[in-house]
Enzyme design. Structure first.
Site, PDB file in Angstrom:
ATOM      1  N   THR A   1      49.013  40.369  41.062  1.00  0.00           N
ATOM      2  CA  THR A   1      49.275  41.580  40.279  1.00  0.00           C
ATOM      3  C   THR A   1      48.004  42.355  39.935  1.00  0.00           C
ATOM      4  OG1 THR A   1      49.188  40.332  38.196  1.00  0.00           O
ATOM      5  CG2 THR A   1      51.345  40.596  39.245  1.00  0.00           C
ATOM      6  N   ALA A   2      46.877  41.663  39.828  1.00  0.00           N
ATOM      7  CA  ALA A   2      45.636  42.302  39.371  1.00  0.00           C
ATOM      8  C   ALA A   2      44.660  42.604  40.497  1.00  0.00           C
ATOM      9  CB  ALA A   2      44.950  41.429  38.316  1.00  0.00           C
ATOM     10  N   GLY A   3      44.947  42.171  41.726  1.00  0.00           N
ATOM     11  CA  GLY A   3      44.120  42.517  42.863  1.00  0.00           C
ATOM     12  C   GLY A   3      42.747  41.886  42.849  1.00  0.00           C
TER      13      GLY A   3
ATOM     14  N   HIS B   1      44.678  38.485  43.924  1.00  0.00           N
ATOM     15  CA  HIS B   1      45.527  38.171  42.769  1.00  0.00           C
ATOM     16  C   HIS B   1      46.834  38.939  42.928  1.00  0.00           C
ATOM     17  CE1 HIS B   1      47.001  38.114  38.629  1.00  0.00           C
ATOM     18  NE2 HIS B   1      46.143  37.152  38.359  1.00  0.00           N
TER      19      HIS B   1
ATOM     20  N   HIS C   1      44.041  58.133  43.047  1.00  0.00           N
ATOM     21  CA  HIS C   1      42.704  57.570  43.250  1.00  0.00           C
ATOM     22  C   HIS C   1      42.798  56.206  43.938  1.00  0.00           C
ATOM     23  CE1 HIS C   1      38.620  56.251  42.500  1.00  0.00           C
ATOM     24  NE2 HIS C   1      38.336  57.449  42.023  1.00  0.00           N
TER      25      HIS C   1
END
Length: 329
Positions: free
Chosen positions: A182-184, A180, A94
């Site tokens: 790692t968290a986008g 970010h 996804h």
């Protein structure tokens, strides 16, 4: 005053809001359980459904509660996801741009769409401040026309967002103009109820699934209120048409299913099955049953559980001291 201040209309204690946050983890059970625990520990919010998909590597929760409780639950969810999910190591079928990918808010009772827009903006600002995370407002909360459609915001995904942000058109609504590490990024918005519906083909032909998605989605001239894409379920070696239905009354479930089956049959491929992700209104299923069974003059009040609920509600109104209404010994 910030939208989340005590004078904000969405803070009415009687209001009921639904949220369906999607986060980018569907395989590591310990991470999923930690996120669920964070939500449960945030306060009086109900987790109505939790669904995880290993092929998509994604989980979807359905939450409901008073606006303040939903807000606290969503902030707790983001805290848990940012701490535990690193998109640099994430792979799944996804599309995604964030550890918490999308947070939609839906008015259920005693709240308007504008109330949900105000809440979305407040939550977005809080997420950006807490995590230095870029936040985009979408659908009814969008600040620009090109940001209404979630697919347009997410285009490029996590890996391509640093380049995308160089365009001033894609400056975040809140937070820094940098991804970010790692968290986008995350999208927060307000919308009407949506049905997430997936149809699996008896074939591993991803190109066929993508072609069928182009035929049925509204943006390509297909069915109204339908969004669709083709994805691959690697573990099962099955191609899937993944669908979001934004108004099941305009385009019912059975219409979407029949169109996909028809297009697949043109290529001598069968539909092997379908699934609903999250919750679905009873009326959507009743309409599908009415069509499949060719029911004549069918009324939803003929459903046993609905008739029973109405009878119990009427009995309770006549006798408030009855079951659930008694206050004495």
């Amino acid at each position: 005053m910030m939208p989340g201040g005590p004078g904000a209309p969405w803070m009415a204690p009687s209001a009921l809001i639904e949220s369906v946050p999607n986060f980018s983890e569907g395989r590591r059970r310990d991470v999923i359980d930690a996120v669920l625990q964070a939500v449960r520990g945030s306060g009086p919010v109900s987790i109505l459904d939790a669904s995880s998909d290993t092929d998509h590597n994604r989980s979807v929760l359905t939450l409901a509660g008073a606006p303040a409780a939903v807000r606290a639950a969503l902030l707790a969810l983001v805290d848990a996801c940012v701490e535990r999910i690193d998109l640099r190591a994430h792979r799944g079928g996804h599309p995604r741009m964030g550890a918490v990918d999308v947070i939609p808010l839906v008015p259920i009772r005693g709240a308007t769409m504008q109330d949900c827009v105000a809440l979305a903006r407040d939550i977005g600002a809080a997420i950006a401040a807490r995590h230095d995370l870029p936040v985009y407002l979408y659908e009814k909360a969008a600040t620009e026309p090109q940001r209404r459609n979630l697919a347009e915001i997410r285009k490029g995904e996590f890996e391509g967002f640093s380049e995308k942000m160089k365009d001033p058109l894609w400056k975040p609504d809140f937070g820094p103009a940098r991804v970010h590490p790692t968290a986008g990024c995350v999208a927060v918005g307000a919308r009407q109820f949506l049905i997430a519906y997936n149809i699996n083909l008896a074939s591993p032909d991803l190109d066929l699934a993508k072609a069928i998605a182009r035929v049925i989605r509204e943006s390509s001239g297909g069915l109204p209120c339908v969004k669709a894409m083709g994805v691959m379920l690697q573990d099962r070696r099955v191609a899937q048409v993944s669908i979001n239905m934004t108004d099941y009354r305009t385009t019912p479930l059975h219409v979407v299913f029949e169109k996909v089956r028809e297009e697949a049959a043109r290529h001598r491929v069968e539909v092997s099955g379908s699934e609903i992700v999250g919750l679905v209104p009873a009326d959507a299923l009743l309409e599908t049953a009415r069509h499949a069974l060719k029911l004549e003059d069918f009324d939803a009040d003929k459903v046993l559980e609905r008739r029973l609920e109405k009878a119990l509600a009427a009995d309770g109104a006549r006798d408030p001291s009855g079951p659930g209404g008694r206050t004495g010994p």
